[in-house]
Design a protein around this motif. Sequence first.
Motif, PDB file in Angstrom:
ATOM      1  N   GLN A  40      12.440  23.480  38.228  1.00 59.86           N
ATOM      2  CA  GLN A  40      13.483  22.922  39.088  1.00 59.86           C
ATOM      3  C   GLN A  40      14.637  22.351  38.274  1.00 59.86           C
ATOM      4  O   GLN A  40      15.806  22.516  38.640  1.00 59.86           O
ATOM      5  CB  GLN A  40      12.871  21.840  39.987  1.00 59.86           C
ATOM      6  N   LEU A  41      14.329  21.691  37.161  1.00 61.24           N
ATOM      7  CA  LEU A  41      15.382  21.164  36.292  1.00 61.24           C
ATOM      8  C   LEU A  41      16.190  22.301  35.666  1.00 61.24           C
ATOM      9  O   LEU A  41      17.419  22.219  35.556  1.00 61.24           O
ATOM     10  CB  LEU A  41      14.776  20.276  35.211  1.00 61.24           C
ATOM     11  N   THR A  42      15.478  23.352  35.255  1.00 56.30           N
ATOM     12  CA  THR A  42      16.170  24.510  34.675  1.00 56.30           C
ATOM     13  C   THR A  42      17.064  25.180  35.705  1.00 56.30           C
ATOM     14  O   THR A  42      18.207  25.570  35.415  1.00 56.30           O
ATOM     15  CB  THR A  42      15.146  25.531  34.138  1.00 56.30           C
ATOM     16  N   ARG A  43      16.569  25.291  36.930  1.00 50.66           N
ATOM     17  CA  ARG A  43      17.369  25.900  38.002  1.00 50.66           C
ATOM     18  C   ARG A  43      18.626  25.079  38.273  1.00 50.66           C
ATOM     19  O   ARG A  43      19.704  25.626  38.512  1.00 50.66           O
ATOM     20  CB  ARG A  43      16.536  26.023  39.277  1.00 50.66           C
ATOM     21  N   LEU A  44      18.495  23.765  38.195  1.00 51.78           N
ATOM     22  CA  LEU A  44      19.645  22.889  38.417  1.00 51.78           C
ATOM     23  C   LEU A  44      20.716  23.133  37.358  1.00 51.78           C
ATOM     24  O   LEU A  44      21.904  23.307  37.675  1.00 51.78           O
ATOM     25  CB  LEU A  44      19.191  21.429  38.387  1.00 51.78           C
ATOM     26  N   ARG A  45      20.298  23.175  36.087  1.00 47.73           N
ATOM     27  CA  ARG A  45      21.269  23.439  35.016  1.00 47.73           C
ATOM     28  C   ARG A  45      21.870  24.832  35.159  1.00 47.73           C
ATOM     29  O   ARG A  45      23.078  25.019  34.967  1.00 47.73           O
ATOM     30  CB  ARG A  45      20.601  23.282  33.652  1.00 47.73           C
ATOM     31  N   ASP A  46      21.044  25.816  35.505  1.00 48.47           N
ATOM     32  CA  ASP A  46      21.544  27.190  35.646  1.00 48.47           C
ATOM     33  C   ASP A  46      22.580  27.285  36.768  1.00 48.47           C
ATOM     34  O   ASP A  46      23.563  28.035  36.649  1.00 48.47           O
ATOM     35  CB  ASP A  46      20.386  28.151  35.937  1.00 48.47           C
ATOM     36  N   THR A  47      22.378  26.535  37.834  1.00 44.53           N
ATOM     37  CA  THR A  47      23.353  26.550  38.928  1.00 44.53           C
ATOM     38  C   THR A  47      24.677  25.955  38.471  1.00 44.53           C
ATOM     39  O   THR A  47      25.754  26.463  38.798  1.00 44.53           O
ATOM     40  CB  THR A  47      22.826  25.779  40.151  1.00 44.53           C
ATOM     41  N   LEU A  48      24.602  24.868  37.689  1.00 41.19           N
ATOM     42  CA  LEU A  48      25.828  24.277  37.138  1.00 41.19           C
ATOM     43  C   LEU A  48      26.567  25.288  36.266  1.00 41.19           C
ATOM     44  O   LEU A  48      27.792  25.435  36.362  1.00 41.19           O
ATOM     45  CB  LEU A  48      25.489  23.039  36.309  1.00 41.19           C
ATOM     46  N   GLY A  58      30.254  26.923  36.610  1.00 40.94           N
ATOM     47  CA  GLY A  58      31.195  26.882  35.494  1.00 40.94           C
ATOM     48  C   GLY A  58      31.753  28.248  35.160  1.00 40.94           C
ATOM     49  O   GLY A  58      32.964  28.397  34.920  1.00 40.94           O
ATOM     50  N   GLY A  59      30.884  29.251  35.149  1.00 44.06           N
ATOM     51  CA  GLY A  59      31.350  30.603  34.857  1.00 44.06           C
ATOM     52  C   GLY A  59      32.330  31.119  35.890  1.00 44.06           C
ATOM     53  O   GLY A  59      33.333  31.767  35.561  1.00 44.06           O
ATOM     54  N   ILE A  60      32.067  30.804  37.155  1.00 44.30           N
ATOM     55  CA  ILE A  60      32.952  31.264  38.234  1.00 44.30           C
ATOM     56  C   ILE A  60      34.320  30.601  38.117  1.00 44.30           C
ATOM     57  O   ILE A  60      35.362  31.264  38.220  1.00 44.30           O
ATOM     58  CB  ILE A  60      32.322  30.982  39.609  1.00 44.30           C
ATOM     59  N   VAL A  61      34.344  29.279  37.910  1.00 47.29           N
ATOM     60  CA  VAL A  61      35.644  28.596  37.882  1.00 47.29           C
ATOM     61  C   VAL A  61      36.406  28.920  36.598  1.00 47.29           C
ATOM     62  O   VAL A  61      37.650  28.968  36.606  1.00 47.29           O
ATOM     63  CB  VAL A  61      35.490  27.078  38.064  1.00 47.29           C
ATOM     64  N   GLU A  62      35.668  29.148  35.504  1.00 45.35           N
ATOM     65  CA  GLU A  62      36.333  29.564  34.265  1.00 45.35           C
ATOM     66  C   GLU A  62      37.044  30.895  34.482  1.00 45.35           C
ATOM     67  O   GLU A  62      38.199  31.079  34.080  1.00 45.35           O
ATOM     68  CB  GLU A  62      35.300  29.677  33.147  1.00 45.35           C
ATOM     69  N   ASN A  63      36.363  31.830  35.133  1.00 43.82           N
ATOM     70  CA  ASN A  63      36.968  33.135  35.425  1.00 43.82           C
ATOM     71  C   ASN A  63      38.106  32.998  36.422  1.00 43.82           C
ATOM     72  O   ASN A  63      39.135  33.684  36.309  1.00 43.82           O
ATOM     73  CB  ASN A  63      35.901  34.078  35.974  1.00 43.82           C
ATOM     74  N   ALA A  64      37.961  32.088  37.397  1.00 42.63           N
ATOM     75  CA  ALA A  64      39.012  31.896  38.400  1.00 42.63           C
ATOM     76  C   ALA A  64      40.300  31.415  37.755  1.00 42.63           C
ATOM     77  O   ALA A  64      41.396  31.887  38.098  1.00 42.63           O
ATOM     78  CB  ALA A  64      38.546  30.902  39.462  1.00 42.63           C
ATOM     79  N   LEU A  65      40.184  30.475  36.813  1.00 46.45           N
ATOM     80  CA  LEU A  65      41.386  29.993  36.121  1.00 46.45           C
ATOM     81  C   LEU A  65      42.032  31.115  35.326  1.00 46.45           C
ATOM     82  O   LEU A  65      43.260  31.302  35.379  1.00 46.45           O
ATOM     83  CB  LEU A  65      41.030  28.826  35.205  1.00 46.45           C
ATOM     84  N   ALA A  66      41.231  31.880  34.590  1.00 48.19           N
ATOM     85  CA  ALA A  66      41.776  32.975  33.789  1.00 48.19           C
ATOM     86  C   ALA A  66      42.491  33.993  34.675  1.00 48.19           C
ATOM     87  O   ALA A  66      43.595  34.467  34.343  1.00 48.19           O
ATOM     88  CB  ALA A  66      40.657  33.651  32.996  1.00 48.19           C
ATOM     89  N   GLU A  67      41.895  34.332  35.808  1.00 50.20           N
ATOM     90  CA  GLU A  67      42.512  35.328  36.694  1.00 50.20           C
ATOM     91  C   GLU A  67      43.751  34.766  37.392  1.00 50.20           C
ATOM     92  O   GLU A  67      44.714  35.504  37.639  1.00 50.20           O
ATOM     93  CB  GLU A  67      41.487  35.818  37.719  1.00 50.20           C
ATOM     94  N   ALA A  68      43.742  33.477  37.715  1.00 44.68           N
ATOM     95  CA  ALA A  68      44.927  32.882  38.334  1.00 44.68           C
ATOM     96  C   ALA A  68      46.115  32.926  37.379  1.00 44.68           C
ATOM     97  O   ALA A  68      47.246  33.231  37.791  1.00 44.68           O
ATOM     98  CB  ALA A  68      44.626  31.440  38.748  1.00 44.68           C
ATOM     99  N   ILE A  69      45.867  32.629  36.103  1.00 45.67           N
ATOM    100  CA  ILE A  69      46.950  32.683  35.117  1.00 45.67           C
ATOM    101  C   ILE A  69      47.371  34.129  34.863  1.00 45.67           C
ATOM    102  O   ILE A  69      48.570  34.419  34.699  1.00 45.67           O
ATOM    103  CB  ILE A  69      46.514  31.996  33.800  1.00 45.67           C
ATOM    104  N   ASN A  70      46.419  35.040  34.863  1.00 48.01           N
ATOM    105  CA  ASN A  70      46.749  36.459  34.727  1.00 48.01           C
ATOM    106  C   ASN A  70      47.622  36.914  35.898  1.00 48.01           C
ATOM    107  O   ASN A  70      48.608  37.640  35.719  1.00 48.01           O
ATOM    108  CB  ASN A  70      45.465  37.279  34.668  1.00 48.01           C
ATOM    109  N   ALA A  71      47.263  36.459  37.097  1.00 48.88           N
ATOM    110  CA  ALA A  71      48.061  36.800  38.282  1.00 48.88           C
ATOM    111  C   ALA A  71      49.462  36.214  38.187  1.00 48.88           C
ATOM    112  O   ALA A  71      50.447  36.854  38.579  1.00 48.88           O
ATOM    113  CB  ALA A  71      47.362  36.290  39.544  1.00 48.88           C
ATOM    114  N   LEU A  72      49.571  34.998  37.635  1.00 50.50           N
ATOM    115  CA  LEU A  72      50.892  34.387  37.445  1.00 50.50           C
ATOM    116  C   LEU A  72      51.740  35.215  36.491  1.00 50.50           C
ATOM    117  O   LEU A  72      52.920  35.473  36.758  1.00 50.50           O
ATOM    118  CB  LEU A  72      50.720  32.967  36.896  1.00 50.50           C
ATOM    119  N   THR A  73      51.142  35.636  35.395  1.00 47.52           N
ATOM    120  CA  THR A  73      51.870  36.410  34.389  1.00 47.52           C
ATOM    121  C   THR A  73      52.350  37.743  34.949  1.00 47.52           C
ATOM    122  O   THR A  73      53.480  38.172  34.697  1.00 47.52           O
ATOM    123  CB  THR A  73      50.965  36.649  33.172  1.00 47.52           C
ATOM    124  N   ARG A  74      51.486  38.387  35.733  1.00 47.33           N
ATOM    125  CA  ARG A  74      51.793  39.721  36.271  1.00 47.33           C
ATOM    126  C   ARG A  74      52.469  39.666  37.642  1.00 47.33           C
ATOM    127  O   ARG A  74      52.834  40.712  38.184  1.00 47.33           O
ATOM    128  CB  ARG A  74      50.492  40.523  36.384  1.00 47.33           C
TER     129      ARG A  74
END
Length: 238
Positions: free
Chosen positions: A12-20, A24-40
């Motif tokens: 359960q503790l491992t699942r909690l960290r994995d969900t975090l 993190g991976g989703i929002v990291e990608n969202a920021l990168a794509e938002a800036i890519n969209a701004l550039t293009r």
Amino acid sequence: MADHIVKSYDEQLTRLRDTLLRIGGIVENALAEAINALTRRDAALASEVVHRDAEVDALHRSVEDQAVRLLALRQPMANDLRMIVGAIRIALDLERVGDYAANIAKRVMVLSQLPSVVGVGSIQRMSRIVQEMLKDTLDALGTNDAAKAHSVWQRDEQVDEAYNAVFRSLLTYMMEDPRNITPCAHLLFVAKNIERIGDHATNVAETIRFIVLGEEAEADRPKGDESAFAIVEPPAGP
């Protein structure tokens, strides 16, 4: 995390960290794509970023549910208690990062319909600092690396300095030509959203320190946002 007699507790503790880390991976990608969209000036890509924010919200709720169950059923102590309480704090900060990335994407959708009158190179440079901070924060979370988290904490001032430069530059463009006001106003909001993402990455870094060492930040974080006090002289007349 130390191993426990009850294997399901470790799971359960491992699942909690994995969900975090998934958030993190989703929002990291969202920021990168938002800036890519701004550039293009890519409204379609920006729209995808906005629509994916719902997944972050759902995962945030999942972290809260997991944490509450662990607190209620396991009565954690010491490191485990800090991990569970820290997870609630981190999930909220990462959810806010996702919100800011979606806000950037919404501004891009508007900007794509306006004339391109101002370059976004300075905003891209500012974003690269924040993206690196976010990446290092997530790495520190995955490895319980308090030293790496502290290095993120120390970089917050760099983001503020970059934001100050963007703020002054865009304000000058707006004063030089009224036609620049609308696009520059949207870019100012983009820059502020990036600056706030840097703040939330720093919040997560502080929470990682709390989880690993049992200590809160030893001093006020370095800050350099002077935009509230900025005075920009109007351009000289002919």
